[in-house]
Scaffold this motif. Structure first.
Motif: not given
Length: 360
Positions: A5-26
């Motif tokens: 199944q597509p990795i889709i989250f509500k509110g994120i455009d499925p037709d755009r590249p998925l972007v995940i961001a944040g620090p290496c470590s908490a």
């Protein structure tokens, strides 16, 4: 793996590249919430942070552990972002799921261990949370079958929101990249499993923040499905991997300058051809660096056996045979002589440098 199944989250455009961001470590609650707030303000929807950090040697920062999951909860409450973290053990999986983490990823060291992968797969299946999204990084070594095996273990546990992360492959010695891209491996994975999303990790491939932008563009140009990028509110003070993290502001600039290609285009354009040239040039530099390392070893041998650095017969033989081979491949004789002379001169310089080092 036919029914992914597509990795889709509500509110994120499925037709755009998925972007995940944040620090290496908490690192601290303040650092996590501050970074998340800046990223959210710039439109990032999925926040990543390492809660548990596998380190090469003992004694380094190995993550804040389970207490950091409470900070991820606060990120969701204060920003509305989805959260993601790395898991490597049964306890990690259980703790992350209990904390409501939306996306789990499995690191390169863990994906190389079939026992660890099976433990994670069993835990996911036993939890009943087969709806969670899971991304599997490539193993540290360039082994496509091992990567596929890791993915299949998670798939067999019932996970259908499954994807891969390409973070490059470890190699010995100094190189342009922290982890060599070896793009042909994720490309082969995509050919075998066309419905499997592949996210690229330019932070770990490059190892330097200045390489994030070009690697990100290359990833999109090659048709991969998204990016996972390390971003920290104060990267120079990061407790781990400081050199490969960027501020949320810089990340926003990078993302806004990326060109997202129309995936429906079937003809290769000039940009893709230039990307191929860039990769070939990098491969040439890697090969030349290997040649010079061998030249230095030859210099050491000549020193120990009191041999002259330049041996005319050997040089003439190299020029004659290599020029002929180059001409057979369609290259000009003068061009080949110029290139070979430059390589020979640098090899001699490397050998003499070895002799001088030993003489001091």
């Amino acid at each position: 793996m036919e029914d992914l199944q597509p990795i889709i989250f509500k509110g994120i455009d499925p037709d755009r590249p998925l972007v995940i961001a944040g620090p290496c470590s908490a690192e601290t609650e303040e650092q996590v919430l501050s970074t998340a707030a800046e990223l959210a303000a710039n439109g990032i929807k999925i926040f990543r942070a390492g809660i548990w950090k596998p380190r090469t040697k003992p004694g380094g920062f190995e993550g804040v552990g389970a207490p950091g999951l409470e900070w991820l909860k606060k990120v969701k409450e204060t920003t509305g972002m989805y959260t993601a973290t790395e898991v490597a053990t049964r306890q990690h999986v259980n703790d992350a799921l209990a904390a409501g983490v939306d996306l789990l990823w499995i690191g390169a060291r863990t994906s190389a261990n079939p026992f660890a992968m099976q433990e994670i797969a069993d835990t996911l299946q036993e939890s009943g949370r087969t709806d969670v999204a899971v991304l599997v990084k490539n193993p540290v070594n360039p082994d496509l079958e091992l990567w596929i095996g890791a993915l299949q273990r998670i798939y067999n546990a019932g996970i259908r929101r499954l994807g891969a992360i390409h973070r490059g492959f470890s190699t010995y010695g100094k190189h342009l990249y922290r982890n060599m891209p070896q793009w042909h491996i994720p490309t082969e994975l995509r050919l075998r499993f066309p419905s499997l999303p592949i996210i690229v990790d330019p932070s770990h491939i490059g190892g330097k923040r200045e390489l994030i932008a070009p690697l990100s563009q290359q990833s999109l140009d090659m048709g991969f499905n998204g990016l996972i990028i390390e971003s920290h509110c104060d990267p120079d003070k990061a407790w781990s991997d400081a050199s490969q993290q960027v501020t949320p502001e810089i990340l926003n600039f990078i993302l806004n300058t990326l060109v997202v290609r129309d995936s429906r285009q079937s003809t290769e354009n000039l940009t893709l051809l230039r990307q191929q040239i860039d990769q070939i040039d990098n491969d040439l530099l890697e090969t030349l660096a290997k040649r010079m390392r061998v030249s230095r070893e030859i210099g050491q041998y000549k020193k120990e056996h009191r041999m002259p650095v330049v041996q005319a017969n050997r040089y003439n033989d190299i020029i004659r045979t290599r020029v002929t081979l180059g001409q057979e491949m369609g290259m000009d004789e003068n061009f080949m002589r110029t290139i070979l002379l430059a390589i020979h001169d640098e090899s001699v310089r490397q050998q003499i440098e070895v002799l001088n080092d030993r003489a001091r």
